[in-house]
Design an enzyme around this catalytic site. Structure first.
Site, PDB file in Angstrom:
ATOM      1  N   ARG A  88      -9.945   0.258   8.444  1.00  0.00           N
ATOM      2  CA  ARG A  88      -9.480  -1.107   8.690  1.00  0.00           C
ATOM      3  C   ARG A  88     -10.537  -1.935   9.412  1.00  0.00           C
ATOM      4  O   ARG A  88     -10.279  -3.100   9.716  1.00  0.00           O
ATOM      5  CB  ARG A  88      -8.231  -1.045   9.574  1.00  0.00           C
ATOM      6  CG  ARG A  88      -6.918  -1.392   8.874  1.00  0.00           C
ATOM      7  CD  ARG A  88      -5.827  -1.222   9.914  1.00  0.00           C
ATOM      8  NE  ARG A  88      -4.586  -1.847   9.611  1.00  0.00           N
ATOM      9  CZ  ARG A  88      -3.555  -1.250   9.007  1.00  0.00           C
ATOM     10  NH1 ARG A  88      -3.661  -0.025   8.556  1.00  0.00           N
ATOM     11  NH2 ARG A  88      -2.434  -1.893   8.856  1.00  0.00           N
ATOM     12  N   ARG A 103      10.918  -1.659  11.284  1.00  0.00           N
ATOM     13  CA  ARG A 103       9.877  -1.303  12.243  1.00  0.00           C
ATOM     14  C   ARG A 103       9.818  -2.293  13.398  1.00  0.00           C
ATOM     15  O   ARG A 103      10.020  -3.482  13.196  1.00  0.00           O
ATOM     16  CB  ARG A 103       8.514  -1.267  11.529  1.00  0.00           C
ATOM     17  CG  ARG A 103       8.277   0.037  10.813  1.00  0.00           C
ATOM     18  CD  ARG A 103       7.090   0.006   9.901  1.00  0.00           C
ATOM     19  NE  ARG A 103       5.917  -0.689  10.430  1.00  0.00           N
ATOM     20  CZ  ARG A 103       4.765  -0.784   9.778  1.00  0.00           C
ATOM     21  NH1 ARG A 103       4.635  -0.227   8.575  1.00  0.00           N
ATOM     22  NH2 ARG A 103       3.751  -1.436  10.295  1.00  0.00           N
ATOM     23  N   ARG A 132      11.408  -5.794   4.984  1.00  0.00           N
ATOM     24  CA  ARG A 132      11.084  -4.367   4.837  1.00  0.00           C
ATOM     25  C   ARG A 132      11.968  -3.478   5.707  1.00  0.00           C
ATOM     26  O   ARG A 132      12.181  -3.738   6.876  1.00  0.00           O
ATOM     27  CB  ARG A 132       9.620  -4.120   5.211  1.00  0.00           C
ATOM     28  CG  ARG A 132       9.280  -2.630   5.268  1.00  0.00           C
ATOM     29  CD  ARG A 132       7.812  -2.367   5.200  1.00  0.00           C
ATOM     30  NE  ARG A 132       7.091  -2.800   6.374  1.00  0.00           N
ATOM     31  CZ  ARG A 132       5.757  -2.720   6.471  1.00  0.00           C
ATOM     32  NH1 ARG A 132       5.042  -2.247   5.484  1.00  0.00           N
ATOM     33  NH2 ARG A 132       5.168  -3.127   7.566  1.00  0.00           N
ATOM     34  N   ARG A 164      -0.550  -9.505  13.108  1.00  0.00           N
ATOM     35  CA  ARG A 164      -1.129  -8.474  12.234  1.00  0.00           C
ATOM     36  C   ARG A 164      -1.892  -9.108  11.078  1.00  0.00           C
ATOM     37  O   ARG A 164      -2.932  -8.605  10.656  1.00  0.00           O
ATOM     38  CB  ARG A 164      -0.024  -7.540  11.726  1.00  0.00           C
ATOM     39  CG  ARG A 164       0.413  -6.558  12.817  1.00  0.00           C
ATOM     40  CD  ARG A 164       1.779  -5.984  12.571  1.00  0.00           C
ATOM     41  NE  ARG A 164       1.887  -5.277  11.328  1.00  0.00           N
ATOM     42  CZ  ARG A 164       3.002  -5.188  10.614  1.00  0.00           C
ATOM     43  NH1 ARG A 164       4.094  -5.790  11.014  1.00  0.00           N
ATOM     44  NH2 ARG A 164       3.010  -4.510   9.511  1.00  0.00           N
ATOM     45  N   LYS A 209       0.830  -1.215   0.000  1.00  0.00           N
ATOM     46  CA  LYS A 209       0.000   0.000   0.000  1.00  0.00           C
ATOM     47  C   LYS A 209       0.863   1.264   0.000  1.00  0.00           C
ATOM     48  O   LYS A 209       0.672   2.158  -0.817  1.00  0.00           O
ATOM     49  CB  LYS A 209      -0.940   0.012   1.227  1.00  0.00           C
ATOM     50  CG  LYS A 209      -1.865  -1.191   1.315  1.00  0.00           C
ATOM     51  CD  LYS A 209      -2.790  -1.132   2.527  1.00  0.00           C
ATOM     52  CE  LYS A 209      -2.096  -1.222   3.872  1.00  0.00           C
ATOM     53  NZ  LYS A 209      -1.383  -2.486   4.131  1.00  0.00           N
TER      54      LYS A 209
HETATM   55  P1  ADP Z   1       1.137  -2.077   7.433  1.00  0.00           P
HETATM   56  O1  ADP Z   1       1.768  -1.086   6.490  1.00  0.00           O
HETATM   57  O2  ADP Z   1       2.079  -3.190   7.750  1.00  0.00           O
HETATM   58  O3  ADP Z   1      -0.194  -2.554   6.985  1.00  0.00           O
HETATM   59  P2  ADP Z   1       0.509   0.190   9.080  1.00  0.00           P
HETATM   60  O4  ADP Z   1       1.693   1.086   9.091  1.00  0.00           O
HETATM   61  O5  ADP Z   1      -0.621   0.561   8.184  1.00  0.00           O
HETATM   62  O6  ADP Z   1       0.974  -1.297   8.798  1.00  0.00           O
HETATM   63  O7  ADP Z   1      -0.072   0.042  10.539  1.00  0.00           O
HETATM   64  C1  ADP Z   1       0.782  -0.254  11.643  1.00  0.00           C
HETATM   65  C2  ADP Z   1      -0.071  -0.364  12.900  1.00  0.00           C
HETATM   66  O8  ADP Z   1      -0.726   0.889  13.159  1.00  0.00           O
HETATM   67  C3  ADP Z   1      -1.197  -1.380  12.854  1.00  0.00           C
HETATM   68  O9  ADP Z   1      -0.755  -2.692  13.184  1.00  0.00           O
HETATM   69  C4  ADP Z   1      -2.144  -0.816  13.921  1.00  0.00           C
HETATM   70  O10 ADP Z   1      -1.665  -1.064  15.235  1.00  0.00           O
HETATM   71  C5  ADP Z   1      -2.026   0.683  13.687  1.00  0.00           C
HETATM   72  N1  ADP Z   1      -3.016   1.146  12.690  1.00  0.00           N
HETATM   73  C6  ADP Z   1      -2.770   1.652  11.458  1.00  0.00           C
HETATM   74  N2  ADP Z   1      -3.908   1.980  10.834  1.00  0.00           N
HETATM   75  C7  ADP Z   1      -4.918   1.678  11.690  1.00  0.00           C
HETATM   76  C8  ADP Z   1      -6.338   1.772  11.613  1.00  0.00           C
HETATM   77  N3  ADP Z   1      -6.954   2.245  10.531  1.00  0.00           N
HETATM   78  N4  ADP Z   1      -7.046   1.364  12.701  1.00  0.00           N
HETATM   79  C9  ADP Z   1      -6.448   0.909  13.797  1.00  0.00           C
HETATM   80  N5  ADP Z   1      -5.128   0.769  13.925  1.00  0.00           N
HETATM   81  C10 ADP Z   1      -4.354   1.150  12.886  1.00  0.00           C
HETATM   82  P1  ADP Z   2       2.127  -1.927   3.195  1.00  0.00           P
HETATM   83  O1  ADP Z   2       2.140  -0.412   3.223  1.00  0.00           O
HETATM   84  O2  ADP Z   2       0.921  -2.479   2.513  1.00  0.00           O
HETATM   85  O3  ADP Z   2       2.351  -2.535   4.538  1.00  0.00           O
HETATM   86  P2  ADP Z   2       4.742  -1.637   1.870  1.00  0.00           P
HETATM   87  O4  ADP Z   2       4.491  -0.697   0.764  1.00  0.00           O
HETATM   88  O5  ADP Z   2       5.433  -1.134   3.075  1.00  0.00           O
HETATM   89  O6  ADP Z   2       3.360  -2.380   2.296  1.00  0.00           O
HETATM   90  O7  ADP Z   2       5.528  -2.882   1.270  1.00  0.00           O
HETATM   91  C1  ADP Z   2       5.929  -3.963   2.086  1.00  0.00           C
HETATM   92  C2  ADP Z   2       7.315  -4.468   1.641  1.00  0.00           C
HETATM   93  O8  ADP Z   2       7.176  -5.147   0.388  1.00  0.00           O
HETATM   94  C3  ADP Z   2       8.329  -3.371   1.410  1.00  0.00           C
HETATM   95  O9  ADP Z   2       9.575  -3.872   1.809  1.00  0.00           O
HETATM   96  C4  ADP Z   2       8.272  -3.122  -0.104  1.00  0.00           C
HETATM   97  O10 ADP Z   2       9.529  -2.673  -0.621  1.00  0.00           O
HETATM   98  C5  ADP Z   2       7.943  -4.505  -0.631  1.00  0.00           C
HETATM   99  N1  ADP Z   2       7.068  -4.503  -1.824  1.00  0.00           N
HETATM  100  C6  ADP Z   2       6.035  -3.675  -2.100  1.00  0.00           C
HETATM  101  N2  ADP Z   2       5.429  -4.014  -3.258  1.00  0.00           N
HETATM  102  C7  ADP Z   2       6.085  -5.107  -3.720  1.00  0.00           C
HETATM  103  C8  ADP Z   2       5.952  -5.942  -4.891  1.00  0.00           C
HETATM  104  N3  ADP Z   2       4.990  -5.717  -5.809  1.00  0.00           N
HETATM  105  N4  ADP Z   2       6.811  -6.961  -5.034  1.00  0.00           N
HETATM  106  C9  ADP Z   2       7.775  -7.196  -4.117  1.00  0.00           C
HETATM  107  N5  ADP Z   2       7.958  -6.457  -2.999  1.00  0.00           N
HETATM  108  C10 ADP Z   2       7.130  -5.426  -2.798  1.00  0.00           C
END
Ligand code: ADP
Ligand code: ADP
Length: 221
Positions: free
Chosen positions: A90, A163, A129, A174, A15
């Site tokens: 979410r 992270r 990541r 998660r 994302k």
């Molecule tokens: P990821 O990129 O791995 O999906 P995020 O950075 O979006 O993770 O979220 C990290 C953490 O922040 C989540 O595990 C949760 O604890 C909190 N968080 C993020 N967005 C939300 C949301 N919309 N509602 C509740 N908690 C959230």
């Molecule tokens: P999210 O915000 O959904 O948690 P991220 O954008 O942080 O996801 O991506 C998660 C990890 O996967 C990062 O290390 C990123 O560089 C890698 N990544 C993202 N898109 C792809 C893809 N299409 N193929 C392989 N690796 C990816």
């Protein structure tokens, strides 16, 4: 009318990576709930301290606090023409609160882009990541998307770090939380005809292409 794009996908689906590209192209601010919580954490605000207790365990921060934070963010002047929402909503109550909020602004959800990635690939992505300390928290991957200079962000030169919630134990939690609390949003938006599913297990560029086509189709209506 303002454009509100939603990015839906499991933890590590890509994302944030895709948001960086789409926001530039469609001139929208990137509103990422996780980034906002981490920014509060860095500044040691009461919100950051509260959120940390949940984030460290891989649980969701309570809906009321999360919704309030997003409401304030979407009222900022840079979001007057819309925003790209990454990681919010979410839960179903968050999605309902978003509908009410956008209605207040005279807007509505433009489209929901669901980046579909299976559990094995999610784990591979999360475990490699590294993100940057800059305000935009750019994401890299040791194998799939390495930075040009080891340990440094290509865009802003800040240091890269892993992270605290990207450990094996918290990753599994998660993903489970996603399945239980966030996956119901897929049918929620599907029933309203607002969901566009994209195969997230392609290259970063191929996923971008598919998302770009989805946004164009949704905004051309
Ligand atoms: P990821 O990129 O791995 O999906 P995020 O950075 O979006 O993770 O979220 C990290 C953490 O922040 C989540 O595990 C949760 O604890 C909190 N968080 C993020 N967005 C939300 C949301 N919309 N509602 C509740 N908690 C959230
Ligand atoms: P999210 O915000 O959904 O948690 P991220 O954008 O942080 O996801 O991506 C998660 C990890 O996967 C990062 O290390 C990123 O560089 C890698 N990544 C993202 N898109 C792809 C893809 N299409 N193929 C392989 N690796 C990816």
């Amino acid at each position: 009318m303002a454009v509100y794009l939603l990015l839906l996908g499991g933890p590590g689906a890509g994302k944030g990576t895709q948001a960086d590209v789409l926001c530039q192209e469609f001139q929208l601010p990137h509103v990422a709930s996780g980034d906002l919580f981490r920014d509060n954490l860095k500044r040691a605000t009461p919100l950051g301290q509260l959120a940390k207790q949940y984030m460290d365990r891989g649980e969701l921060v309570p809906d009321d606090v999360t919704i309030k934070m997003i409401r304030e963010r979407l009222q900022q002047p840079d979001a007057k023409n819309g925003a790209l929402l990454d990681g919010f909503p979410r839960t179903v109550p968050q999605a309902q609160a978003l509908d009410a909020l956008l209605a207040e602004f005279g807007g509505k959800v433009t489209t929901v882009l669901y980046i579909k990635v299976g559990e094995t690939a999610l784990l591979d992505r999360l475990s490699g990541r590294w993100i940057c300390r800059g305000a935009q928290q750019h994401a890299y991957h040791l194998l799939f998307n390495p930075p040009k200079v080891a340990g440094k962000c290509d865009v802003d030169g800040t240091e890269l770090y892993q992270r605290a919630d990207d450990t094996a134990e918290v990753q599994a939690r998660r993903i489970k939380v996603f399945m239980e609390q966030t996956a119901p949003l897929i049918s929620f938006y599907q029933q309203r005809g607002e969901l566009r599913e994209v195969d997230g297990e392609q290259s970063i560029q191929a996923v971008t292409e598919a998302l770009r086509a989805g946004v164009k189709a949704a905004t051309a209506k």
